[in-house]
Design an enzyme around this catalytic site. Structure first.
Site, PDB file in Angstrom:
ATOM      1  N   ASN A  37      -1.643 -18.047   7.944  1.00  0.00           N
ATOM      2  CA  ASN A  37      -0.204 -17.823   7.915  1.00  0.00           C
ATOM      3  C   ASN A  37       0.458 -18.418   6.670  1.00  0.00           C
ATOM      4  OD1 ASN A  37       2.277 -16.970   8.669  1.00  0.00           O
ATOM      5  ND2 ASN A  37       2.370 -18.128  10.582  1.00  0.00           N
ATOM      6  N   HIS A 122       4.045 -19.586  26.040  1.00  0.00           N
ATOM      7  CA  HIS A 122       5.067 -20.316  25.279  1.00  0.00           C
ATOM      8  C   HIS A 122       6.447 -20.055  25.863  1.00  0.00           C
ATOM      9  CE1 HIS A 122       3.048 -21.015  21.103  1.00  0.00           C
ATOM     10  NE2 HIS A 122       2.191 -21.210  22.071  1.00  0.00           N
ATOM     11  N   ARG A 147       3.678 -24.016  27.929  1.00  0.00           N
ATOM     12  CA  ARG A 147       4.181 -24.918  26.909  1.00  0.00           C
ATOM     13  C   ARG A 147       5.688 -24.768  26.848  1.00  0.00           C
ATOM     14  NH1 ARG A 147       3.471 -24.305  20.402  1.00  0.00           N
ATOM     15  NH2 ARG A 147       5.437 -23.170  20.650  1.00  0.00           N
ATOM     16  N   TYR A 159      11.365 -26.438  16.034  1.00  0.00           N
ATOM     17  CA  TYR A 159      10.139 -25.645  16.049  1.00  0.00           C
ATOM     18  C   TYR A 159       9.955 -24.913  17.376  1.00  0.00           C
ATOM     19  CZ  TYR A 159       5.554 -24.436  17.272  1.00  0.00           C
ATOM     20  OH  TYR A 159       4.518 -23.731  17.748  1.00  0.00           O
ATOM     21  N   ASP A 212       4.449 -29.159  22.220  1.00  0.00           N
ATOM     22  CA  ASP A 212       3.960 -29.270  20.851  1.00  0.00           C
ATOM     23  C   ASP A 212       4.944 -30.088  20.021  1.00  0.00           C
ATOM     24  OD1 ASP A 212       2.613 -26.764  18.529  1.00  0.00           O
ATOM     25  OD2 ASP A 212       2.844 -28.936  18.358  1.00  0.00           O
ATOM     26  N   HIS A 214       4.355 -30.921  16.932  1.00  0.00           N
ATOM     27  CA  HIS A 214       4.249 -30.242  15.631  1.00  0.00           C
ATOM     28  C   HIS A 214       4.312 -31.201  14.462  1.00  0.00           C
ATOM     29  CE1 HIS A 214       4.412 -26.475  13.252  1.00  0.00           C
ATOM     30  NE2 HIS A 214       3.880 -25.986  14.360  1.00  0.00           N
ATOM     31  N   GLU A 238       0.905 -32.181  21.815  1.00  0.00           N
ATOM     32  CA  GLU A 238       0.092 -31.593  20.747  1.00  0.00           C
ATOM     33  C   GLU A 238       0.606 -32.003  19.381  1.00  0.00           C
ATOM     34  OE1 GLU A 238       0.095 -27.378  21.082  1.00  0.00           O
ATOM     35  OE2 GLU A 238      -0.260 -27.111  18.945  1.00  0.00           O
ATOM     36  N   GLU A 264      -5.332 -27.745  15.223  1.00  0.00           N
ATOM     37  CA  GLU A 264      -5.129 -26.373  14.740  1.00  0.00           C
ATOM     38  C   GLU A 264      -5.100 -26.302  13.219  1.00  0.00           C
ATOM     39  OE1 GLU A 264      -1.299 -25.689  16.732  1.00  0.00           O
ATOM     40  OE2 GLU A 264      -0.499 -25.249  14.764  1.00  0.00           O
ATOM     41  N   ARG A 285      -8.272 -28.603  19.158  1.00  0.00           N
ATOM     42  CA  ARG A 285      -7.605 -27.307  19.060  1.00  0.00           C
ATOM     43  C   ARG A 285      -8.108 -26.424  17.935  1.00  0.00           C
ATOM     44  NH1 ARG A 285      -3.603 -25.343  21.056  1.00  0.00           N
ATOM     45  NH2 ARG A 285      -2.357 -24.857  19.220  1.00  0.00           N
ATOM     46  N   HIS A 314      -6.274 -23.210  19.386  1.00  0.00           N
ATOM     47  CA  HIS A 314      -5.083 -22.570  18.826  1.00  0.00           C
ATOM     48  C   HIS A 314      -5.163 -21.068  19.093  1.00  0.00           C
ATOM     49  CE1 HIS A 314      -2.649 -21.961  14.819  1.00  0.00           C
ATOM     50  NE2 HIS A 314      -1.852 -21.991  15.863  1.00  0.00           N
ATOM     51  N   ASP A 318      -0.048 -15.695  14.979  1.00  0.00           N
ATOM     52  CA  ASP A 318      -0.536 -15.435  13.620  1.00  0.00           C
ATOM     53  C   ASP A 318      -2.056 -15.492  13.535  1.00  0.00           C
ATOM     54  OD1 ASP A 318       0.980 -18.211  13.847  1.00  0.00           O
ATOM     55  OD2 ASP A 318      -0.812 -18.593  12.648  1.00  0.00           O
ATOM     56  N   GLU A 341      -4.722 -21.314  24.155  1.00  0.00           N
ATOM     57  CA  GLU A 341      -3.341 -20.889  23.865  1.00  0.00           C
ATOM     58  C   GLU A 341      -3.292 -19.376  23.777  1.00  0.00           C
ATOM     59  OE1 GLU A 341      -1.868 -22.375  20.197  1.00  0.00           O
ATOM     60  OE2 GLU A 341       0.149 -21.611  20.497  1.00  0.00           O
ATOM     61  N   TRP A 404       6.686 -30.043   8.831  1.00  0.00           N
ATOM     62  CA  TRP A 404       7.228 -28.964   9.656  1.00  0.00           C
ATOM     63  C   TRP A 404       6.355 -28.720  10.870  1.00  0.00           C
ATOM     64  CZ3 TRP A 404       5.230 -24.131  11.109  1.00  0.00           C
ATOM     65  CH2 TRP A 404       6.140 -23.370  11.855  1.00  0.00           C
TER      66      TRP A 404
HETATM   67  C1  CS2 Z   1       1.874 -23.752  16.743  1.00  0.00           C
HETATM   68  C2  CS2 Z   1       1.747 -22.561  15.851  1.00  0.00           C
HETATM   69  O1  CS2 Z   1       0.899 -22.380  18.381  1.00  0.00           O
HETATM   70  C3  CS2 Z   1       1.075 -23.539  18.002  1.00  0.00           C
HETATM   71  O2  CS2 Z   1       0.653 -24.542  18.606  1.00  0.00           O
HETATM   72  O3  CS2 Z   1       1.580 -24.966  16.166  1.00  0.00           O
HETATM   73  O4  CS2 Z   1       2.758 -21.679  16.228  1.00  0.00           O
HETATM   74  C4  CS2 Z   1       1.866 -22.829  14.379  1.00  0.00           C
HETATM   75  O5  CS2 Z   1       3.174 -23.280  14.091  1.00  0.00           O
HETATM   76  C5  CS2 Z   1       1.579 -21.542  13.641  1.00  0.00           C
HETATM   77  O6  CS2 Z   1       0.312 -21.079  14.039  1.00  0.00           O
HETATM   78  C6  CS2 Z   1       1.597 -21.758  12.140  1.00  0.00           C
HETATM   79  O7  CS2 Z   1       1.302 -20.543  11.498  1.00  0.00           O
HETATM   80 MG    MG Z   2       0.710 -26.288  17.519  1.00  0.00          MG
END
Ligand code: CS2
Ligand code: MG
Length: 404
Positions: A37, A122, A147, A159, A212, A214, A238, A264, A285, A314, A318, A341, A404
């Site tokens: 991504n 999600h 989640r 996020y 998450d 993040h 996470e 991830e 992950r 993960h 994407d 996930e 981020w």
């Molecule tokens: C996230 C993702 O799914 C998750 O746990 O961390 O959405 C992540 O932000 C994206 O895969 C980044 O491209």
């Molecule tokens: Mg994540």
């Protein structure tokens, strides 16, 4: 069978995907997901310019040797671009092997060790009430694990929120140049326990609750968060702190019993070896499309099994349907499976990727089609040309860069 062609297909049905298609002399084709991504074209070039020419003439059944050739032969080892490219080759070769054998890949990996693959969805909301309604919608669909992410009062962006009106999934890569988000940790640490309390008060404890973070906290802040969430019995928090500082997770471990998931952003066993062998995490992950494919991810999962760490791969939107299918074939076979996930894929992805996996009663099933069970419609793919898209960046209120 001898490899006669290796092509890279870049398409954007709802979001950018990079797909590797390998063809053998007897016309059997295999697919691998090569999507990274925000850096899709880097992997497309790595494959087109430096990998595909090296595959022609090799035996598609020599999966292990080709993996070692691409890993050792590059000299410049590891890293997300290299390991995503190797992953795409590896998954495509497993796909071919299954098709030649007339067996789904999970049978080649020793067969199913469970009836289905537990997945989590999600839920998100621009407010707590909106989030609670989204959780209710997932519960009604039969999800056993959810989640939760919600807008943080006082912050203009955060996020993991569906863009209003996009339905059950979202795409964080939202602009042709990286958009600036602003973060403020104190507001988040104040809000997170309130959010989880609201979820448990409305829905109780008979489903798995995940969140998450993040990458946004310091190790001690992550420890504070974990401690504050203990009453809500999280399945995991996470990415509580940036993952490359593996020893930092010991601080979290020393202060809280809230389970931790990370990985991830990792792409090799060496990235997570310390976390696993020191039992600093509860779930790993790493994904099949960013960690060198089925061949390498199996090694990560086996190391995790030795140290009481379960899998939690993960599976964001994407990672293409090819990646998700490959994940299911691995997930259903490993003894230390934890959870998978599943964010779903924005339409019109289903015009391009024809899949065989199925959702039933909170579990996913990879299906029994030979290989990975996914085909690509190249004519449809051609209708959706690449669109430059970047993930956002995060700054603190003083303007300094954050995670981020
Ligand atoms: C996230 C993702 O799914 C998750 O746990 O961390 O959405 C992540 O932000 C994206 O895969 C980044 O491209
Ligand atoms: Mg994540």
């Amino acid at each position: 069978m001898r490899i006669t062609a290796a092509e890279v297909i870049v398409t954007c049905p709802g979001r950018n995907y990079v797909t590797l298609k390998i063809t053998t002399a007897d016309g059997v084709t295999g697919l691998g997901d090569a999507t990274l991504n925000g850096r899709e074209l880097a992997v497309a070039s790595y494959l087109r310019d430096h990998v595909c020419p090296l595959l022609i003439g090799r035996d598609s059944a020599h999966i292990n040797d080709i993996w070692q050739y691409l890993y050792r032969g590059a000299y410049w080892r590891r890293g997300p671009v290299t390991m995503t490219a190797i992953a795409a080759v590896d998954c495509a070769l497993w796909d071919i092997l299954g098709k030649e054998a007339g067996l789904p890949v999970h049978r080649l990996l020793g067969g199913a060790a469970r009836d289905g693959v537990l997945i989590y969805g999600h839920a998100s909301g621009q407010s707590v009430d909106e989030l609670l309604d989204d959780v209710a919608a997932y519960r009604e669909q039969g999800y056993r694990a959810i989640r939760v992410q919600a807008a943080i009062p006082g912050l203009e962006s955060t996020y993991g929120l569906h863009h209003p009106g996009t339905g059950a999934t979202y795409e964080p890569a939202d602009a042709a140049m990286p958009s600036d988000n602003v973060w403020h940790t104190p507001a988040y640490l104040e809000f997170a326990p309130e959010l989880m309390r609201a979820v448990r008060e409305r829905f109780g404890y008979d489903f798995h609750l995940l969140h998450d973070v993040h990458h946004r906290l310091s190790p001690l802040e992550a420890a504070q968060l974990g401690k504050s969430l203990e009453p809500y019995r999280m399945f995991w928090i996470e990415d509580p702190t940036p993952a490359e500082d593996q020893e930092a997770f010991r601080t979290i471990r020393q202060h809280t019993t809230t389970p931790v998931a990370v990985g991830e952003v990792f792409n090799s066993i060496w990235d997570c070896q310390h976390l696993i062998t020191e039992r600093l995490i509860d779930y790993i992950r790493t994904s099949v499309s960013h960690t060198g494919g089925i061949t390498h991810l199996r090694k990560v999962f086996d190391l995790a099994a030795l140290h009481g760490v379960r899998t939690g791969s993960h599976g964001a939107g994407d990672l293409s349907p090819i990646s998700f299918a490959a994940a299911l074939h691995l997930d259903i076979t490993v003894p230390n499976f934890g959870i998978q996930e599943y964010m779903g894929h924005l339409e019109p992805a289903s015009e391009v990727f024809k899949t065989n996996y199925a959702f039933r009663d909170g579990y996913m099933h990879p299906g029994d089609a030979p290989g990975l069970g996914v085909e690509i419609d190249e004519e449809a793919a051609a209708r959706y040309p690449y669109e430059p898209k970047y993930l956002p960046v995060n700054r603190l209120r003083d303007g300094s860069m954050h995670d981020w």
